[in-house]
Design an enzyme around this catalytic site. Structure first.
Site, mmCIF file in Angstrom:
data_model
loop_
_atom_site.group_PDB
_atom_site.id
_atom_site.type_symbol
_atom_site.label_atom_id
_atom_site.label_comp_id
_atom_site.label_asym_id
_atom_site.label_seq_id
_atom_site.Cartn_x
_atom_site.Cartn_y
_atom_site.Cartn_z
ATOM 1 N N LYS A 101 0.670 -1.137 0.017
ATOM 2 C CA LYS A 101 0.115 0.026 -0.074
ATOM 3 C C LYS A 101 1.036 1.254 0.006
ATOM 4 O O LYS A 101 0.420 2.279 -0.662
ATOM 5 C CB LYS A 101 -0.981 -0.043 1.083
ATOM 6 N N ALA A 152 -0.205 2.008 14.732
ATOM 7 C CA ALA A 152 0.167 3.361 14.195
ATOM 8 C C ALA A 152 0.713 3.173 12.666
ATOM 9 O O ALA A 152 1.581 4.197 12.167
ATOM 10 C CB ALA A 152 1.096 4.092 14.977
ATOM 11 N N GLY A 153 0.158 2.145 11.956
ATOM 12 C CA GLY A 153 0.749 2.003 10.643
ATOM 13 C C GLY A 153 -0.194 2.395 9.582
ATOM 14 O O GLY A 153 -1.094 3.230 10.037
ATOM 15 N N MET A 173 -9.577 -5.116 12.195
ATOM 16 C CA MET A 173 -9.654 -4.835 10.855
ATOM 17 C C MET A 173 -9.241 -5.998 9.928
ATOM 18 O O MET A 173 -9.410 -5.674 8.715
ATOM 19 C CB MET A 173 -8.881 -3.648 10.588
ATOM 20 N N TYR A 201 -9.300 -9.673 8.596
ATOM 21 C CA TYR A 201 -10.271 -10.666 8.345
ATOM 22 C C TYR A 201 -9.747 -12.297 8.211
ATOM 23 O O TYR A 201 -8.581 -12.216 7.643
ATOM 24 C CB TYR A 201 -11.266 -10.598 7.085
ATOM 25 N N GLY A 208 -12.762 -8.298 10.102
ATOM 26 C CA GLY A 208 -12.796 -7.358 8.912
ATOM 27 C C GLY A 208 -13.526 -7.688 7.439
ATOM 28 O O GLY A 208 -13.305 -6.830 6.693
#
Ligand code: ATR
Length: 269
Positions: free
Chosen positions: A65, A127-128, A213, A215, A237
Protein backbone atom coordinates in the site's frame (compact mmCIF):
# COMPACT_ATOMS: atom_id res chain seq x y z
CA UNK A 1 -13.81 -6.71 -21.41
CA UNK A 2 -12.56 -4.05 -19.00
CA UNK A 3 -9.87 -5.38 -16.69
CA UNK A 4 -9.34 -4.87 -12.97
CA UNK A 5 -6.93 -6.59 -10.60
CA UNK A 6 -5.77 -7.01 -7.04
CA UNK A 7 -2.02 -6.87 -6.37
CA UNK A 8 -0.64 -8.38 -3.15
CA UNK A 9 1.74 -10.98 -1.75
CA UNK A 10 0.64 -13.51 -0.66
CA UNK A 11 -2.99 -13.40 -1.83
CA UNK A 12 -4.00 -17.04 -2.13
CA UNK A 13 -6.97 -16.66 0.28
CA UNK A 14 -8.28 -13.35 -0.97
CA UNK A 15 -12.04 -12.78 -1.22
CA UNK A 16 -11.75 -9.69 -3.42
CA UNK A 17 -12.40 -11.43 -6.79
CA UNK A 18 -15.53 -13.05 -5.30
CA UNK A 19 -16.76 -9.73 -3.88
CA UNK A 20 -16.28 -7.93 -7.22
CA UNK A 21 -17.98 -10.78 -9.06
CA UNK A 22 -21.04 -10.30 -6.83
CA UNK A 23 -20.99 -6.53 -7.42
CA UNK A 24 -20.66 -6.97 -11.19
CA UNK A 25 -23.60 -9.41 -11.29
CA UNK A 26 -25.80 -7.12 -9.15
CA UNK A 27 -25.12 -4.06 -11.29
CA UNK A 28 -24.95 -5.90 -14.65
CA UNK A 29 -21.40 -4.79 -15.34
CA UNK A 30 -19.19 -6.93 -17.54
CA UNK A 31 -15.72 -6.82 -16.05
CA UNK A 32 -12.78 -9.09 -15.36
CA UNK A 33 -11.20 -8.93 -11.87
CA UNK A 34 -8.13 -11.00 -11.26
CA UNK A 35 -5.92 -11.52 -8.18
CA UNK A 36 -2.24 -11.15 -9.08
CA UNK A 37 0.38 -12.42 -6.62
CA UNK A 38 3.44 -10.27 -7.27
CA UNK A 39 6.95 -10.60 -5.89
CA UNK A 40 7.88 -7.46 -3.91
CA UNK A 41 10.76 -6.47 -6.23
CA UNK A 42 8.43 -6.60 -9.25
CA UNK A 43 5.51 -4.59 -7.83
CA UNK A 44 5.95 -1.27 -9.66
CA UNK A 45 6.84 -2.92 -13.00
CA UNK A 46 3.88 -5.34 -12.85
CA UNK A 47 1.38 -2.60 -12.00
CA UNK A 48 2.64 -0.25 -14.73
CA UNK A 49 2.52 -3.08 -17.31
CA UNK A 50 -1.05 -3.87 -16.25
CA UNK A 51 -2.15 -0.28 -16.88
CA UNK A 52 -0.13 0.02 -20.11
CA UNK A 53 -1.87 -3.12 -21.37
CA UNK A 54 -5.27 -1.47 -20.86
CA UNK A 55 -6.07 -2.26 -17.20
CA UNK A 56 -8.69 0.16 -15.86
CA UNK A 57 -8.28 -0.08 -12.10
CA UNK A 58 -6.75 -2.11 -9.31
CA UNK A 59 -6.77 -2.82 -5.62
CA UNK A 60 -3.58 -3.08 -3.64
CA UNK A 61 -3.14 -5.07 -0.47
CA UNK A 62 -0.31 -5.96 1.92
CA UNK A 63 2.57 -5.34 1.67
CA UNK A 64 2.25 -2.84 -1.19
CA UNK A 65 0.00 0.00 0.00
CA UNK A 66 2.89 2.40 0.59
CA UNK A 67 4.67 1.42 -2.64
CA UNK A 68 1.38 2.08 -4.45
CA UNK A 69 1.26 5.59 -3.01
CA UNK A 70 4.68 6.28 -4.52
CA UNK A 71 3.71 5.25 -8.06
CA UNK A 72 0.57 7.41 -8.34
CA UNK A 73 0.48 10.60 -10.42
CA UNK A 74 -2.54 12.00 -8.52
CA UNK A 75 -3.68 11.25 -4.95
CA UNK A 76 -7.03 11.65 -3.19
CA UNK A 77 -7.27 13.47 0.14
CA UNK A 78 -7.89 10.13 1.90
CA UNK A 79 -4.77 8.56 0.34
CA UNK A 80 -2.66 11.55 1.40
CA UNK A 81 -4.01 11.37 4.96
CA UNK A 82 -3.46 7.60 5.26
CA UNK A 83 -0.13 7.83 3.39
CA UNK A 84 -1.14 4.60 1.69
CA UNK A 85 -3.18 3.55 -1.36
CA UNK A 86 -5.52 0.56 -1.70
CA UNK A 87 -7.33 1.61 -4.91
CA UNK A 88 -5.85 2.65 -8.25
CA UNK A 89 -7.61 3.98 -11.33
CA UNK A 90 -6.32 4.93 -14.76
CA UNK A 91 -7.62 8.37 -15.70
CA UNK A 92 -8.61 9.27 -19.26
CA UNK A 93 -5.33 11.18 -19.68
CA UNK A 94 -3.41 8.00 -18.68
CA UNK A 95 -2.41 9.30 -15.23
CA UNK A 96 -2.71 6.88 -12.30
CA UNK A 97 -5.06 8.10 -9.56
CA UNK A 98 -4.56 6.67 -6.07
CA UNK A 99 -7.21 6.53 -3.38
CA UNK A 100 -7.65 4.86 0.00
CA UNK A 101 -11.08 3.42 0.86
CA UNK A 102 -10.03 1.45 4.00
CA UNK A 103 -10.97 4.10 6.58
CA UNK A 104 -14.29 4.93 4.91
CA UNK A 105 -14.98 1.19 4.49
CA UNK A 106 -14.46 0.67 8.22
CA UNK A 107 -16.73 3.56 9.20
CA UNK A 108 -19.42 2.57 6.66
CA UNK A 109 -19.50 -0.93 8.11
CA UNK A 110 -19.66 0.35 11.71
CA UNK A 111 -22.59 2.59 10.73
CA UNK A 112 -24.41 -0.19 8.83
CA UNK A 113 -23.87 -2.56 11.77
CA UNK A 114 -25.38 0.10 14.10
CA UNK A 115 -22.27 0.36 16.27
CA UNK A 116 -22.86 3.67 18.08
CA UNK A 117 -20.19 6.26 17.26
CA UNK A 118 -21.95 9.31 18.71
CA UNK A 119 -20.20 10.26 21.96
CA UNK A 120 -18.31 6.94 21.84
CA UNK A 121 -14.86 6.56 23.39
CA UNK A 122 -12.71 4.74 20.85
CA UNK A 123 -9.37 3.00 21.31
CA UNK A 124 -7.39 2.36 18.13
CA UNK A 125 -4.49 -0.11 18.34
CA UNK A 126 -1.60 0.49 15.93
CA UNK A 127 0.03 3.39 14.15
CA UNK A 128 0.82 1.99 10.68
CA UNK A 129 -0.98 2.61 7.39
CA UNK A 130 -4.14 0.79 8.48
CA UNK A 131 -4.38 2.83 11.69
CA UNK A 132 -3.79 6.14 9.89
CA UNK A 133 -6.66 5.52 7.46
CA UNK A 134 -8.98 4.47 10.29
CA UNK A 135 -8.02 7.43 12.47
CA UNK A 136 -8.67 9.93 9.74
CA UNK A 137 -12.11 8.46 8.90
CA UNK A 138 -13.10 8.14 12.58
CA UNK A 139 -12.08 11.73 13.29
CA UNK A 140 -14.94 12.82 10.99
CA UNK A 141 -17.43 11.00 13.25
CA UNK A 142 -18.96 12.51 16.42
CA UNK A 143 -16.92 10.30 18.78
CA UNK A 144 -16.06 11.78 22.18
CA UNK A 145 -12.53 10.37 22.47
CA UNK A 146 -10.06 8.78 20.07
CA UNK A 147 -7.07 7.18 21.77
CA UNK A 148 -4.20 5.80 19.71
CA UNK A 149 -2.21 3.08 21.45
CA UNK A 150 0.90 1.71 19.80
CA UNK A 151 3.83 -0.49 20.77
CA UNK A 152 6.21 2.21 19.53
CA UNK A 153 4.74 5.20 21.36
CA UNK A 154 6.69 7.80 19.34
CA UNK A 155 5.03 6.54 16.15
CA UNK A 156 1.57 7.13 17.61
CA UNK A 157 2.61 10.62 18.68
CA UNK A 158 3.91 11.35 15.17
CA UNK A 159 0.68 10.12 13.55
CA UNK A 160 -1.30 12.58 15.67
CA UNK A 161 1.18 15.40 15.07
CA UNK A 162 0.74 14.93 11.29
CA UNK A 163 -3.05 15.34 11.54
CA UNK A 164 -4.95 18.60 12.03
CA UNK A 165 -5.17 19.44 15.76
CA UNK A 166 -8.11 17.57 17.36
CA UNK A 167 -8.58 17.76 21.14
CA UNK A 168 -10.40 14.40 21.16
CA UNK A 169 -7.25 12.56 19.99
CA UNK A 170 -4.48 11.39 22.31
CA UNK A 171 -1.62 8.90 22.06
CA UNK A 172 -0.73 6.45 24.83
CA UNK A 173 2.03 3.83 25.11
CA UNK A 174 1.12 0.15 24.66
CA UNK A 175 -0.91 -1.19 27.59
CA UNK A 176 -0.70 2.14 29.39
CA UNK A 177 -4.40 2.99 29.48
CA UNK A 178 -6.66 2.03 32.36
CA UNK A 179 -9.84 3.49 30.86
CA UNK A 180 -12.63 1.28 29.57
CA UNK A 181 -13.63 2.08 25.97
CA UNK A 182 -16.93 1.74 24.09
CA UNK A 183 -15.17 0.57 20.93
CA UNK A 184 -11.71 -0.99 20.54
CA UNK A 185 -10.35 -1.36 17.00
CA UNK A 186 -7.33 -3.46 16.10
CA UNK A 187 -5.29 -1.90 13.30
CA UNK A 188 -2.02 -3.67 14.16
CA UNK A 189 -0.70 -6.54 12.05
CA UNK A 190 -0.76 -8.90 15.06
CA UNK A 191 -3.84 -10.92 14.00
CA UNK A 192 -2.32 -11.36 10.53
CA UNK A 193 0.71 -12.99 12.17
CA UNK A 194 -1.47 -14.83 14.71
CA UNK A 195 0.26 -13.09 17.62
CA UNK A 196 -1.47 -13.22 20.99
CA UNK A 197 -2.82 -10.03 22.56
CA UNK A 198 -1.92 -9.51 26.23
CA UNK A 199 -3.99 -6.40 26.84
CA UNK A 200 -5.38 -5.27 30.17
CA UNK A 201 -8.99 -6.32 30.74
CA UNK A 202 -9.71 -2.94 32.31
CA UNK A 203 -9.97 -1.62 28.71
CA UNK A 204 -13.34 -3.37 28.48
CA UNK A 205 -16.72 -2.58 30.07
CA UNK A 206 -20.03 -4.48 29.83
CA UNK A 207 -21.02 -2.81 26.55
CA UNK A 208 -17.66 -2.69 24.75
CA UNK A 209 -17.58 -3.65 21.06
CA UNK A 210 -14.36 -4.83 19.42
CA UNK A 211 -13.48 -4.61 15.74
CA UNK A 212 -10.53 -6.38 14.16
CA UNK A 213 -9.65 -4.76 10.82
CA UNK A 214 -8.06 -8.09 9.87
CA UNK A 215 -10.29 -10.79 8.39
CA UNK A 216 -9.84 -14.53 8.76
CA UNK A 217 -12.12 -17.55 8.43
CA UNK A 218 -11.19 -18.48 12.02
CA UNK A 219 -11.64 -16.23 15.03
CA UNK A 220 -8.77 -13.70 15.04
CA UNK A 221 -6.25 -13.53 17.90
CA UNK A 222 -7.54 -10.04 18.76
CA UNK A 223 -11.12 -11.28 19.10
CA UNK A 224 -9.87 -14.28 21.10
CA UNK A 225 -8.52 -11.74 23.59
CA UNK A 226 -11.80 -9.79 23.43
CA UNK A 227 -13.85 -12.90 24.25
CA UNK A 228 -11.52 -13.74 27.13
CA UNK A 229 -12.00 -10.19 28.43
CA UNK A 230 -15.80 -10.62 28.32
CA UNK A 231 -16.64 -8.64 25.15
CA UNK A 232 -20.04 -9.69 23.78
CA UNK A 233 -20.02 -7.95 20.39
CA UNK A 234 -16.99 -8.61 18.19
CA UNK A 235 -16.44 -8.00 14.48
CA UNK A 236 -13.67 -9.02 12.15
CA UNK A 237 -12.69 -7.19 8.98
CA UNK A 238 -15.06 -8.96 6.54
CA UNK A 239 -17.63 -6.14 6.56
CA UNK A 240 -14.94 -3.53 6.15
CA UNK A 241 -13.38 -5.53 3.30
CA UNK A 242 -16.69 -5.56 1.40
CA UNK A 243 -17.43 -1.89 2.13
CA UNK A 244 -13.97 -0.75 0.98
CA UNK A 245 -14.39 -2.86 -2.17
CA UNK A 246 -17.80 -1.26 -2.81
CA UNK A 247 -16.26 2.23 -2.67
CA UNK A 248 -13.60 1.16 -5.18
CA UNK A 249 -16.20 -0.46 -7.47
CA UNK A 250 -18.26 2.74 -7.39
CA UNK A 251 -15.21 4.85 -8.24
CA UNK A 252 -14.37 2.61 -11.21
CA UNK A 253 -17.86 1.88 -12.54
CA UNK A 254 -19.91 4.93 -11.40
CA UNK A 255 -22.56 2.64 -9.94
CA UNK A 256 -23.13 1.88 -6.27
CA UNK A 257 -23.26 -1.85 -5.44
CA UNK A 258 -25.24 -3.23 -2.50
CA UNK A 259 -23.04 -4.48 0.33
CA UNK A 260 -25.57 -6.24 2.60
CA UNK A 261 -26.37 -9.26 0.36
CA UNK A 262 -22.68 -9.86 -0.30
CA UNK A 263 -21.89 -9.72 3.43
CA UNK A 264 -24.70 -12.18 4.15
CA UNK A 265 -23.52 -14.54 1.41
CA UNK A 266 -19.89 -14.49 2.55
CA UNK A 267 -20.73 -14.80 6.24
CA UNK A 268 -22.48 -18.08 5.44
CA UNK A 269 -19.40 -19.54 3.71
P1 ATR B 1 -0.15 -1.76 8.12
O1 ATR B 1 0.20 -1.10 6.81
O2 ATR B 1 -0.96 -3.01 7.99
O3 ATR B 1 -0.74 -0.79 9.12
P2 ATR B 1 2.43 -1.52 9.38
O4 ATR B 1 2.57 -0.14 8.84
O5 ATR B 1 3.61 -2.46 9.29
O6 ATR B 1 1.24 -2.31 8.71
O7 ATR B 1 1.98 -1.38 10.92
C1 ATR B 1 1.88 -2.48 11.76
C2 ATR B 1 1.37 -2.03 13.12
O8 ATR B 1 1.23 -3.19 13.96
C3 ATR B 1 2.29 -1.08 13.86
O9 ATR B 1 1.53 -0.19 14.61
C4 ATR B 1 3.08 -2.04 14.76
O10 ATR B 1 3.60 -1.44 15.92
P3 ATR B 1 5.05 -0.66 15.84
O11 ATR B 1 4.73 0.70 15.32
O12 ATR B 1 5.52 -0.65 17.23
O13 ATR B 1 5.91 -1.46 14.92
C5 ATR B 1 1.98 -2.99 15.15
N1 ATR B 1 2.53 -4.28 15.63
C6 ATR B 1 3.07 -5.27 14.87
N2 ATR B 1 3.44 -6.31 15.65
C7 ATR B 1 3.13 -5.96 16.93
C8 ATR B 1 3.25 -6.62 18.20
N3 ATR B 1 3.78 -7.84 18.30
N4 ATR B 1 2.81 -5.97 19.30
C9 ATR B 1 2.25 -4.74 19.21
N5 ATR B 1 2.11 -4.07 18.04
C10 ATR B 1 2.53 -4.67 16.92
Amino acid sequence: MQRYALFGHPISHTLSPTIHRYFAQQTQQIIEYQAIDVQPVKFEKTVMEFFQAGGMGANVTAPFKEKALALCDVLSVDAKRAQSVNTLMRQTDGAIFGHNTDGAGLVNHLLHAHVPLKEASVLLLGAGGAAKGALSALSHQPVSRLTLMNRTYEKAQKVLADLPQDDRCTAVPWNASSHAFDLIINATSMSLHQQQFLLDKSLVHAGTTTYDMFYSADITTFNQWAHSAGVLQTFDGLGMLIHQAALGFELWRQVEPEVAPVLTALEKK
